[in-house]
Design a protein around this motif. Structure first.
Motif, PDB file in Angstrom:
ATOM      1  N   THR A 155     -15.776  -5.525 -12.606  1.00 15.26           N
ATOM      2  CA  THR A 155     -17.105  -5.864 -12.086  1.00 15.26           C
ATOM      3  C   THR A 155     -17.055  -6.825 -10.906  1.00 15.26           C
ATOM      4  O   THR A 155     -18.100  -7.131 -10.332  1.00 15.26           O
ATOM      5  N   ASN A 156     -15.885  -7.285 -10.533  1.00 16.68           N
ATOM      6  CA  ASN A 156     -15.770  -8.208  -9.393  1.00 16.68           C
ATOM      7  C   ASN A 156     -14.916  -7.589  -8.285  1.00 16.68           C
ATOM      8  O   ASN A 156     -15.422  -6.843  -7.462  1.00 16.68           O
ATOM      9  N   GLY A 157     -13.622  -7.890  -8.284  1.00 15.65           N
ATOM     10  CA  GLY A 157     -12.769  -7.327  -7.246  1.00 15.65           C
ATOM     11  C   GLY A 157     -12.605  -5.823  -7.364  1.00 15.65           C
ATOM     12  O   GLY A 157     -12.604  -5.099  -6.372  1.00 15.65           O
ATOM     13  N   ASP A 158     -12.430  -5.341  -8.598  1.00 13.70           N
ATOM     14  CA  ASP A 158     -12.309  -3.906  -8.861  1.00 13.70           C
ATOM     15  C   ASP A 158     -11.170  -3.282  -8.055  1.00 13.70           C
ATOM     16  O   ASP A 158     -11.279  -2.156  -7.565  1.00 13.70           O
ATOM     17  N   CYS A 159     -10.051  -4.016  -7.963  1.00  9.31           N
ATOM     18  CA  CYS A 159      -8.920  -3.564  -7.137  1.00  9.31           C
ATOM     19  C   CYS A 159      -7.874  -2.788  -7.933  1.00  9.31           C
ATOM     20  O   CYS A 159      -6.979  -2.169  -7.350  1.00  9.31           O
ATOM     21  N   LEU A 160      -7.953  -2.849  -9.257  1.00  9.06           N
ATOM     22  CA  LEU A 160      -6.883  -2.349 -10.113  1.00  9.06           C
ATOM     23  C   LEU A 160      -6.714  -0.842 -10.092  1.00  9.06           C
ATOM     24  O   LEU A 160      -5.667  -0.327 -10.504  1.00  9.06           O
ATOM     25  N   HIS A 161      -7.725  -0.092  -9.630  1.00  8.21           N
ATOM     26  CA  HIS A 161      -7.600   1.368  -9.630  1.00  8.21           C
ATOM     27  C   HIS A 161      -6.495   1.836  -8.679  1.00  8.21           C
ATOM     28  O   HIS A 161      -5.892   2.884  -8.904  1.00  8.21           O
ATOM     29  N   HIS A 187      -4.213  -0.677  -7.130  1.00  2.32           N
ATOM     30  CA  HIS A 187      -3.143  -1.678  -7.057  1.00  2.32           C
ATOM     31  C   HIS A 187      -2.959  -2.304  -8.429  1.00  2.32           C
ATOM     32  O   HIS A 187      -3.741  -3.172  -8.839  1.00  2.32           O
ATOM     33  N   ASP A 188      -1.893  -1.865  -9.114  1.00  2.00           N
ATOM     34  CA  ASP A 188      -1.697  -2.317 -10.484  1.00  2.00           C
ATOM     35  C   ASP A 188      -0.220  -2.275 -10.833  1.00  2.00           C
ATOM     36  O   ASP A 188       0.591  -1.677 -10.112  1.00  2.00           O
ATOM     37  N   GLY A 189       0.130  -2.900 -11.954  1.00  2.00           N
ATOM     38  CA  GLY A 189       1.485  -2.844 -12.467  1.00  2.00           C
ATOM     39  C   GLY A 189       2.459  -3.700 -11.689  1.00  2.00           C
ATOM     40  O   GLY A 189       2.095  -4.407 -10.739  1.00  2.00           O
ATOM     41  N   PRO A 190       3.732  -3.661 -12.043  1.00  2.68           N
ATOM     42  CA  PRO A 190       4.725  -4.507 -11.366  1.00  2.68           C
ATOM     43  C   PRO A 190       4.911  -4.159  -9.894  1.00  2.68           C
ATOM     44  O   PRO A 190       5.237  -5.028  -9.091  1.00  2.68           O
ATOM     45  N   LEU A 191       4.690  -2.896  -9.533  1.00  6.42           N
ATOM     46  CA  LEU A 191       4.840  -2.498  -8.134  1.00  6.42           C
ATOM     47  C   LEU A 191       3.581  -2.788  -7.324  1.00  6.42           C
ATOM     48  O   LEU A 191       3.575  -2.670  -6.109  1.00  6.42           O
ATOM     49  N   ILE A 192       2.498  -3.179  -7.997  1.00  9.06           N
ATOM     50  CA  ILE A 192       1.187  -3.444  -7.441  1.00  9.06           C
ATOM     51  C   ILE A 192       0.716  -2.295  -6.532  1.00  9.06           C
ATOM     52  O   ILE A 192       0.140  -2.467  -5.455  1.00  9.06           O
ATOM     53  N   GLU A 193       0.959  -1.099  -7.015  1.00 10.93           N
ATOM     54  CA  GLU A 193       0.488   0.119  -6.366  1.00 10.93           C
ATOM     55  C   GLU A 193       0.578   1.248  -7.386  1.00 10.93           C
ATOM     56  O   GLU A 193       1.188   1.108  -8.446  1.00 10.93           O
ATOM     57  N   ILE A 194      -0.025   2.376  -7.034  1.00 10.15           N
ATOM     58  CA  ILE A 194       0.079   3.589  -7.829  1.00 10.15           C
ATOM     59  C   ILE A 194       0.870   4.569  -6.972  1.00 10.15           C
ATOM     60  O   ILE A 194       0.312   5.180  -6.050  1.00 10.15           O
ATOM     61  N   PRO A 195       2.184   4.718  -7.187  1.00 12.65           N
ATOM     62  CA  PRO A 195       2.996   5.582  -6.318  1.00 12.65           C
ATOM     63  C   PRO A 195       2.427   6.993  -6.213  1.00 12.65           C
ATOM     64  O   PRO A 195       2.012   7.601  -7.203  1.00 12.65           O
ATOM     65  N   GLY A 196       2.377   7.493  -4.972  1.00 13.53           N
ATOM     66  CA  GLY A 196       1.900   8.850  -4.737  1.00 13.53           C
ATOM     67  C   GLY A 196       0.398   8.994  -4.651  1.00 13.53           C
ATOM     68  O   GLY A 196      -0.109  10.116  -4.546  1.00 13.53           O
ATOM     69  N   LEU A 197      -0.330   7.879  -4.658  1.00 13.19           N
ATOM     70  CA  LEU A 197      -1.785   7.933  -4.619  1.00 13.19           C
ATOM     71  C   LEU A 197      -2.295   7.947  -3.181  1.00 13.19           C
ATOM     72  O   LEU A 197      -1.859   7.156  -2.341  1.00 13.19           O
ATOM     73  N   PHE A 198      -3.223   8.852  -2.899  1.00 14.00           N
ATOM     74  CA  PHE A 198      -3.894   8.913  -1.599  1.00 14.00           C
ATOM     75  C   PHE A 198      -5.382   8.691  -1.827  1.00 14.00           C
ATOM     76  O   PHE A 198      -5.943   9.169  -2.822  1.00 14.00           O
ATOM     77  N   SER A 199      -6.003   7.952  -0.920  1.00 12.11           N
ATOM     78  CA  SER A 199      -7.394   7.578  -1.154  1.00 12.11           C
ATOM     79  C   SER A 199      -8.174   7.459   0.151  1.00 12.11           C
ATOM     80  O   SER A 199      -7.637   7.060   1.184  1.00 12.11           O
ATOM     81  N   ASN A 200      -9.452   7.802   0.072  1.00 15.85           N
ATOM     82  CA  ASN A 200     -10.419   7.500   1.120  1.00 15.85           C
ATOM     83  C   ASN A 200     -11.146   6.248   0.652  1.00 15.85           C
ATOM     84  O   ASN A 200     -11.944   6.293  -0.284  1.00 15.85           O
ATOM     85  N   ASN A 201     -10.848   5.131   1.285  1.00 13.24           N
ATOM     86  CA  ASN A 201     -11.372   3.834   0.827  1.00 13.24           C
ATOM     87  C   ASN A 201     -12.621   3.386   1.591  1.00 13.24           C
ATOM     88  O   ASN A 201     -12.916   2.193   1.672  1.00 13.24           O
ATOM     89  N   GLY A 202     -13.351   4.330   2.140  1.00  9.18           N
ATOM     90  CA  GLY A 202     -14.671   4.027   2.687  1.00  9.18           C
ATOM     91  C   GLY A 202     -14.684   3.308   4.012  1.00  9.18           C
ATOM     92  O   GLY A 202     -15.571   2.483   4.252  1.00  9.18           O
ATOM     93  N   MET A 203     -13.779   3.655   4.902  1.00 13.01           N
ATOM     94  CA  MET A 203     -13.769   2.988   6.205  1.00 13.01           C
ATOM     95  C   MET A 203     -14.572   3.734   7.260  1.00 13.01           C
ATOM     96  O   MET A 203     -15.033   3.129   8.227  1.00 13.01           O
ATOM     97  N   ASP A 204     -14.726   5.061   7.105  1.00 14.76           N
ATOM     98  CA  ASP A 204     -15.395   5.859   8.134  1.00 14.76           C
ATOM     99  C   ASP A 204     -16.256   6.949   7.495  1.00 14.76           C
ATOM    100  O   ASP A 204     -15.989   7.396   6.377  1.00 14.76           O
ATOM    101  N   THR A 205     -17.247   7.375   8.253  1.00 15.68           N
ATOM    102  CA  THR A 205     -18.048   8.533   7.834  1.00 15.68           C
ATOM    103  C   THR A 205     -17.539   9.807   8.493  1.00 15.68           C
ATOM    104  O   THR A 205     -17.739  10.905   7.975  1.00 15.68           O
ATOM    105  N   GLN A 206     -16.881   9.676   9.638  1.00 15.96           N
ATOM    106  CA  GLN A 206     -16.252  10.793  10.325  1.00 15.96           C
ATOM    107  C   GLN A 206     -14.831  10.384  10.673  1.00 15.96           C
ATOM    108  O   GLN A 206     -14.547   9.193  10.889  1.00 15.96           O
ATOM    109  N   PHE A 207     -13.918  11.353  10.772  1.00 10.71           N
ATOM    110  CA  PHE A 207     -12.500  11.027  10.860  1.00 10.71           C
ATOM    111  C   PHE A 207     -11.831  11.636  12.087  1.00 10.71           C
ATOM    112  O   PHE A 207     -11.695  12.864  12.182  1.00 10.71           O
TER     113      PHE A 207
END
Length: 359
Positions: free
Chosen positions: A227-233, A235-255
């Motif tokens: 409910t606050n940072g909500d970063c764990l989806h 960035h998590d675990g000892p590697l502080i990432e989810i290997p192989g994950l690709f994401s659109n993190n809401g930076m643009d409406t057109q690419f």
């Protein structure tokens, strides 16, 4: 004439007293942090002390570029967490790249490479920059020819791989061996992670534990809060990432850069990019695939108020409808303090990663 000289050299090496010349190799014992998973190492590229050292020398060798001005380290410097402080890296003839150079850290656990994931192995990834016209702009045949002209390289490749005529695959394998040693796991975060998971701390970690501040602990709570940072989806675990994950993190409406879609051809991948680790993020600015954010404050402001929606936005961006998680100033500062706990001073200053000098 060159090959005749190499044959004479190898004959001399074999003929010498074994106490004078030793062509054996020593298996490399990789020190993996106790809270990390085991690192998968390809069966066709086992690590050796000599292979790692050869790879380190090649990583810093500017002969890999057409005009002998650019090495791997030119865009991945240790003092910047093996990233590039410039928004876009400069290649031969002053050409600029189109994406920010990713930090090289904990690569042995990766399953996809580059921002768009176009390479599936570390060995494959290493082959790309040499021939890229915006980077080193050199054919592999030309690069290998320059390396073969250096007598010591011929000795090293023969010792490590047992080949007289080495090629791009051997160069790539050697550099990959070195890159797999770039392991970062001695930061404050590692101590916090182990403490929270009831894992024993060694003497170094116990000392580091005493240096963790209340602000850093508070930032950790916010970072992993739904409910606050909500970063764990991402960035998590000892590697502080989810290997192989690709994401659109809401930076643009057109690419202008479609990211992962350029590799898969799937419209559902438009605007998605590889989610990087946060290891040593304090030193790896600028941020995002296009380096648009110059500091951590700008990154946090984006996730707080700057998120925009598009058809492929990651569903885990749960607060995108309101522009982000809307951190207040105190929460912002606490999470910023926590992000700096990913800094691993041992990694940033490890002499085994530094330039060994050229032949």
């Amino acid at each position: 004439m060159k090959y005749f000289s190499i044959l004479i050299l190898l004959f001399a090496l074999v003929s010498c007293n074994k106490n004078e010349i030793d062509l054996s190799i020593t298996p490399y014992i990789l020190e993996v942090p106790s809270h990390f998973p085991a690192m998968p190492v390809p069966e066709d590229n086992p690590m050796s002390v000599e292979g790692v050292e050869l790879g380190r020398r090649l990583f810093y060798d500017k002969r890999l570029s057409r005009d002998n001005t650019i090495s791997c380290a030119s865009c991945h410097s240790q003092e910047h967490a093996f990233a590039d402080p410039d928004q876009f890296s400069t290649g031969v003839d002053g050409n600029l790249g189109v994406r920010q150079s990713m930090a090289l850290v904990n690569l042995g656990w990766q399953s996809a490479f580059f921002w768009d994931g176009r390479a599936n192995t570390l060995e494959e990834q290493i082959l790309h920059p040499v021939v890229d016209p915006l980077e080193m702009d050199q054919s592999w045949s030309a690069a290998v020819q320059k390396l073969q002209a250096v007598e010591q390289y011929s000795i090293d490749f023969y010792r490590v791989f047992g080949v007289k005529d080495f090629d791009s695959t051997h160069v790539s394998k050697a550099i990959a061996q070195f890159l797999r040693t770039l392991v970062s796991g001695q930061a404050k975060y590692d101590v916090m992670y182990k403490y929270r998971n009831n894992l024993p701390l060694n003497a170094f970690e116990q000392e580091l534990y005493t240096q963790i501040t209340f602000e850093e602990w508070g930032g950790m709570d916010l970072f992993f809060s739904l409910t606050n940072g909500d970063c764990l989806h991402c960035h998590d675990g000892p590697l502080i990432e989810i290997p192989g994950l690709f994401s659109n993190n809401g930076m643009d409406t057109q690419f202008s850069d479609v990211g992962r879609m350029a590799v898969t051809g799937n419209p559902n991948d438009e605007g998605k990019f590889k989610v990087p680790t946060l290891r040593n993020i304090e030193y790896s600015a600028p941020y995002m695939h296009d380096g648009r954010f110059s500091n951590l404050d700008e990154v946090l402001n984006h996730y707080s108020f700057g998120v925009v929606e598009s058809p492929t936005i990651d569903p885990m961006m749960e607060f995108s409808h309101q522009g982000g998680v809307q951190l207040d100033m105190q929460e912002h500062q606490l999470i910023k303090a926590f992000l700096k706990t990913f800094t691993d001073e041992q990694f940033l200053n490890n002499p085994d990663f530094k330039d060994p000098g050229s032949y």
